[in-house]
Write a protein that holds these residues in place. Structure first.
Motif, PDB file in Angstrom:
ATOM      1  N   LEU A  34       0.919  -1.567   0.220  1.00 48.09           N
ATOM      2  CA  LEU A  34      -0.358  -0.115  -0.092  1.00 48.09           C
ATOM      3  C   LEU A  34       0.332   0.972   0.354  1.00 48.09           C
ATOM      4  N   PRO A  35       0.857   2.418  -0.295  1.00 53.39           N
ATOM      5  CA  PRO A  35       1.581   3.502  -0.656  1.00 53.39           C
ATOM      6  C   PRO A  35       1.719   4.354   0.718  1.00 53.39           C
ATOM      7  N   ILE A  36       0.701   3.711   1.224  1.00 52.33           N
ATOM      8  CA  ILE A  36       1.302   4.864   2.923  1.00 52.33           C
ATOM      9  C   ILE A  36       2.081   4.078   3.658  1.00 52.33           C
ATOM     10  N   ASP A  37       2.516   2.655   3.130  1.00 47.68           N
ATOM     11  CA  ASP A  37       3.413   1.846   4.052  1.00 47.68           C
ATOM     12  C   ASP A  37       4.741   2.938   3.908  1.00 47.68           C
ATOM     13  N   SER A  38       5.689   3.154   3.422  1.00 52.81           N
ATOM     14  CA  SER A  38       6.657   3.534   3.241  1.00 52.81           C
ATOM     15  C   SER A  38       6.490   5.180   3.749  1.00 52.81           C
ATOM     16  N   LEU A  39       5.992   5.067   4.218  1.00 54.05           N
ATOM     17  CA  LEU A  39       6.162   6.602   4.885  1.00 54.05           C
ATOM     18  C   LEU A  39       5.414   5.728   6.662  1.00 54.05           C
ATOM     19  N   LEU A  40       5.269   5.065   6.839  1.00 54.63           N
ATOM     20  CA  LEU A  40       4.877   4.590   8.361  1.00 54.63           C
ATOM     21  C   LEU A  40       6.393   4.786   9.422  1.00 54.63           C
ATOM     22  N   PRO A  41       7.764   4.607   8.911  1.00 58.98           N
ATOM     23  CA  PRO A  41       9.145   4.846   9.651  1.00 58.98           C
ATOM     24  C   PRO A  41       8.628   6.245  10.303  1.00 58.98           C
ATOM     25  N   GLU A  42       8.417   7.284   8.791  1.00 56.94           N
ATOM     26  CA  GLU A  42       8.891   9.068   8.995  1.00 56.94           C
ATOM     27  C   GLU A  42       7.235   9.121  10.173  1.00 56.94           C
ATOM     28  N   ILE A  43       6.293   8.663   9.408  1.00 54.36           N
ATOM     29  CA  ILE A  43       5.077   8.586  10.195  1.00 54.36           C
ATOM     30  C   ILE A  43       5.674   8.725  12.304  1.00 54.36           C
ATOM     31  N   CYS A  44       6.231   7.116  12.225  1.00 51.94           N
ATOM     32  CA  CYS A  44       6.583   7.132  14.054  1.00 51.94           C
ATOM     33  C   CYS A  44       7.641   7.996  14.127  1.00 51.94           C
ATOM     34  N   ALA A  45       8.059   7.745  13.284  1.00 47.72           N
ATOM     35  CA  ALA A  45       9.508   9.017  13.930  1.00 47.72           C
ATOM     36  C   ALA A  45       9.111  10.194  14.400  1.00 47.72           C
ATOM     37  N   THR A  46       8.289  10.893  14.056  1.00 46.90           N
ATOM     38  CA  THR A  46       7.749  12.076  13.590  1.00 46.90           C
ATOM     39  C   THR A  46       6.765  11.706  15.095  1.00 46.90           C
ATOM     40  N   LEU A  47       6.453  11.544  15.546  1.00 44.01           N
ATOM     41  CA  LEU A  47       4.944  11.353  17.012  1.00 44.01           C
ATOM     42  C   LEU A  47       6.128  10.912  17.784  1.00 44.01           C
ATOM     43  N   GLU A  48       7.727  10.541  17.687  1.00 47.99           N
ATOM     44  CA  GLU A  48       8.456  10.304  19.267  1.00 47.99           C
ATOM     45  C   GLU A  48       9.144  11.380  19.162  1.00 47.99           C
ATOM     46  N   THR A  49       8.877  12.609  18.344  1.00 45.91           N
ATOM     47  CA  THR A  49       9.315  13.802  18.430  1.00 45.91           C
ATOM     48  C   THR A  49       7.988  15.275  18.794  1.00 45.91           C
ATOM     49  N   ARG A  50       7.280  14.630  18.129  1.00 45.74           N
ATOM     50  CA  ARG A  50       6.279  15.273  17.742  1.00 45.74           C
ATOM     51  C   ARG A  50       5.207  15.363  18.559  1.00 45.74           C
ATOM     52  N   ASN A  51       4.052  15.710  19.081  1.00 47.92           N
ATOM     53  CA  ASN A  51       2.906  15.667  19.882  1.00 47.92           C
ATOM     54  C   ASN A  51       1.784  15.414  18.745  1.00 47.92           C
ATOM     55  N   ARG A  52       1.615  16.063  17.864  1.00 48.15           N
ATOM     56  CA  ARG A  52       0.826  16.589  17.043  1.00 48.15           C
ATOM     57  C   ARG A  52       1.373  16.344  15.063  1.00 48.15           C
ATOM     58  N   LEU A  53       0.487  16.002  14.677  1.00 55.00           N
ATOM     59  CA  LEU A  53       0.233  15.610  12.743  1.00 55.00           C
ATOM     60  C   LEU A  53      -0.492  15.596  11.739  1.00 55.00           C
ATOM     61  N   VAL A  54       0.028  16.354  11.211  1.00 56.96           N
ATOM     62  CA  VAL A  54      -1.155  15.860   9.797  1.00 56.96           C
ATOM     63  C   VAL A  54      -1.042  15.841   8.935  1.00 56.96           C
ATOM     64  N   LEU A  55      -2.128  14.890   8.357  1.00 57.17           N
ATOM     65  CA  LEU A  55      -1.338  13.248   7.498  1.00 57.17           C
ATOM     66  C   LEU A  55      -2.560  13.469   6.155  1.00 57.17           C
ATOM     67  N   ALA A  56      -1.738  13.823   4.879  1.00 52.52           N
ATOM     68  CA  ALA A  56      -2.511  13.608   4.148  1.00 52.52           C
ATOM     69  C   ALA A  56      -2.743  12.260   2.831  1.00 52.52           C
ATOM     70  N   ALA A  57      -3.427  11.977   3.122  1.00 53.87           N
ATOM     71  CA  ALA A  57      -3.480  10.212   1.879  1.00 53.87           C
ATOM     72  C   ALA A  57      -4.465  10.487   0.735  1.00 53.87           C
ATOM     73  N   PRO A  58      -4.539   9.942  -0.290  1.00 50.53           N
ATOM     74  CA  PRO A  58      -5.254  10.048  -1.388  1.00 50.53           C
ATOM     75  C   PRO A  58      -6.928   8.692  -0.763  1.00 50.53           C
ATOM     76  N   PRO A  59      -7.900   8.310  -0.895  1.00 48.20           N
ATOM     77  CA  PRO A  59      -8.191   7.382  -1.161  1.00 48.20           C
ATOM     78  C   PRO A  59      -7.398   6.020  -1.365  1.00 48.20           C
ATOM     79  N   GLY A  60      -7.446   5.354  -0.966  1.00 42.27           N
ATOM     80  CA  GLY A  60      -6.987   3.829  -0.985  1.00 42.27           C
ATOM     81  C   GLY A  60      -5.301   3.482  -1.195  1.00 42.27           C
ATOM     82  N   ALA A  61      -4.560   4.800  -0.115  1.00 46.80           N
ATOM     83  CA  ALA A  61      -3.387   4.730   0.328  1.00 46.80           C
ATOM     84  C   ALA A  61      -3.366   4.159   1.099  1.00 46.80           C
ATOM     85  N   GLY A  62      -4.067   3.959   1.886  1.00 51.82           N
ATOM     86  CA  GLY A  62      -4.451   2.567   3.092  1.00 51.82           C
ATOM     87  C   GLY A  62      -3.952   3.542   4.766  1.00 51.82           C
ATOM     88  N   LYS A  63      -4.136   4.389   5.043  1.00 51.11           N
ATOM     89  CA  LYS A  63      -3.607   5.257   6.275  1.00 51.11           C
ATOM     90  C   LYS A  63      -4.901   5.141   7.581  1.00 51.11           C
TER      91      LYS A  63
END
Length: 496
Positions: A7-36
């Motif tokens: 799924l397209p979102i899979d390549s971003l999962l490490p970045e998402i997890c790493a960002t939330l280790e240092t920040r407590n808020r995140l905006v994630l934009a992903a079109p339908p079917g990306a798997g978010k």
């Protein structure tokens, strides 16, 4: 079991997890079917991807019950499990959670009630707001209260705002949060404009469906404004080929009927799904490569003078029709038939109007009073609630006897706030003079608050009788709720 990378979102999962280790808020934009919706919660919980995971339960908020149920079932299936174990589900009429649950999918209205009861969200590590682009009132309220809780009580709480179509600059600025965007996976879609006619929408839709069956292969997803148009379109389709079936899809259907609409077809068979905007983004319907869009949507319109809301049919926003078109390109190249002229697309408003700008805000104001906040402007909103509508809501709550002059809840208001419904319905219940009247009021409230329940008769007694005699799973769940609201008494003047 899950295979990362499909799924397209899979390549971003490490970045998402790493960002939330240092920040407590995140905006994630992903079109339908990306798997978010189904991948990100699993990654944050440490169930896929090898990360340690966020400590505490992950709450995933969905604005619709069907989307919540489908998301929970899909995540559980990914882990080779059934919903109710590590993946839980909570809606107004269904609850499948256990001591093992680490990811809980919950409807946004139920989340607001939970947050009001437990402002610190004890045991919760992250809250993910999905489909924020729909801008429902409960979603906006939930975000405002969660931000307040995070600032005052839970600095460690992680908040993620997710959507298929986001104004990322606005979201990032309001939330003071970084943005991560996924390009998604979209196959090419051939768009064909059929123009508008003087025919009723169900006649034009039935004609377009028959044309698509002749011209293209694959299953069809047709967007109509409401259940009435869906039923009439189904009637007008008449006799279809033996390998073709018709399935309605809207919120008031039973889970079994909804499952039949979204489940894969057998080899050699075609499906026609007649849906409201419930199918715009968060649901994947296997086999669909043809979308037929009426270009219409049904939205609530509030009349401040009369204090009532009604559903009106309007042209869908450009963001909505783009989402609908994209459904044809999720699984492979597709086709989208639009029942209007191409030039009209340029005149569509860019996005739906947020409910907070044109809705009755008495429920929002009652929730804020329960939260202990009399001034909405002290909270952070995606769009500030209009001062005029807040004033009208305050006047209504004063008339209901729910507020004191200084904006604090009265004892009556506290009783109303405990009931998960519009203040006018809550006032009806707490105004009852005896247990029988309260039980009757609770049944009326359940009936009014659930679309399609008890039939379509204009005679309230007829609808109440049908509701109380209904033995379907949805009716039984609402009957249980009505008994809780009514104190388990028998409705006065109606058999139990």
């Amino acid at each position: 079991m899950v295979t990362l990378g499909d799924l397209p979102i899979d390549s971003l999962l490490p970045e998402i997890c790493a960002t939330l280790e240092t920040r407590n808020r995140l905006v994630l934009a992903a079109p339908p079917g990306a798997g978010k919706t189904t991948r990100v919660p699993l990654a944050l919980a440490g169930l896929i991807g090898g990360a340690a995971g966020i400590e505490g339960r992950i709450l995933v908020l969905e604005p619709r019950r069907l989307a919540a149920r489908m998301a929970a079932d899909r995540m559980a299936s990914t882990l080779g499990e059934r919903t109710g174990g590590r993946i839980g589900l909570s809606t107004r009429i269904e609850r499948r959670v256990s001591s093992e649950t680490v990811v809980e999918v919950i409807t946004d209205g139920l989340f607001t009630r939970r947050l009001l009861a437990d402002p610190g969200l004890d045991g919760v590590g992250a809250v993910l707001f999905d489909e924020v682009h729909e801008r429902g009132l409960n979603t906006d309220l939930g975000i405002a209260l969660a931000l307040d809780s995070q600032s005052a009580l839970r600095e460690d709480l992680k908040l993620v705002v997710m959507s298929a179509t986001l104004d990322t600059a606005l979201m990032s600025r309001v939330l003071d949060a970084p943005v991560i965007e996924s390009e998604g996976r979209q196959y090419p879609v051939d768009t064909r404009y059929l123009g508008r006619t003087r025919d009723r929408v169900e006649d034009q839709m039935a004609s377009a469906i028959k044309r698509a069956l002749r011209e293209e292969d694959g299953s069809i997803l047709a967007f109509l404004p409401g259940a009435g148009e869906i039923r009439r379109t189904a009637e007008r389709l008449g006799q279809l080929p033996d390998n073709t079936s018709v399935h309605p899809l809207f919120g008031a259907l039973s889970p079994a009927e909804q499952d039949a609409a979204v489940s894969p077809t057998e080899a050699g068979r075609r499906k026609i799904v007649l849906a409201t905007d419930i199918a715009e983004s968060s649901l994947t319907i296997e086999g669909v490569r043809i979308v037929i869009d009426s270009g219409m949507a049904r939205v609530p319109e509030y009349d401040p003078a009369g204090g009532t809301a009604r559903l009106i049919t309007v042209r869908a926003a450009r963001a909505n029709v783009d989402q609908r078109r994209g459904r044809a390109g999720r699984m492979g190249p597709g086709v989208c038939y639009r029942l209007w002229d191409e030039a009209e697309t340029l005149g569509l408003r860019a996005s739906p109007t947020p409910e907070i700008l044109n809705s009755d805000l008495s429920g929002l104001l009652l929730a804020l009073a329960e939260w202990g906040e009399q001034d909405p402007d002290r909270l952070t909103w995606l769009d500030n609630p209009p001062a005029g509508r807040i004033a009208a809501a305050r006047m209504a709550l004063l008339e209901f006897g729910a507020l004191q002059a200084d904006g604090r809840l009265t004892e009556r208001g506290k009783a109303m706030a405990k009931l998960p419904m519009a203040p006018r319905l809550a006032s009806l219940i707490v105004s009852a003079r005896n247990p029988g009247e309260r039980a009757l009021a609770a049944n009326i409230a359940a009936l009014v608050s659930e679309a399609g329940m008890g039939g379509a008769s204009s005679d309230l007694s007829d609808r109440l009788a049908k509701f109380q005699a209904d033995r379907g799973p949805r009716a039984k769940a609402l009957q249980r709720q009505a008994r809780q609201w009514g104190g388990d008494a028998t409705p006065k003047g109606h058999p139990g």
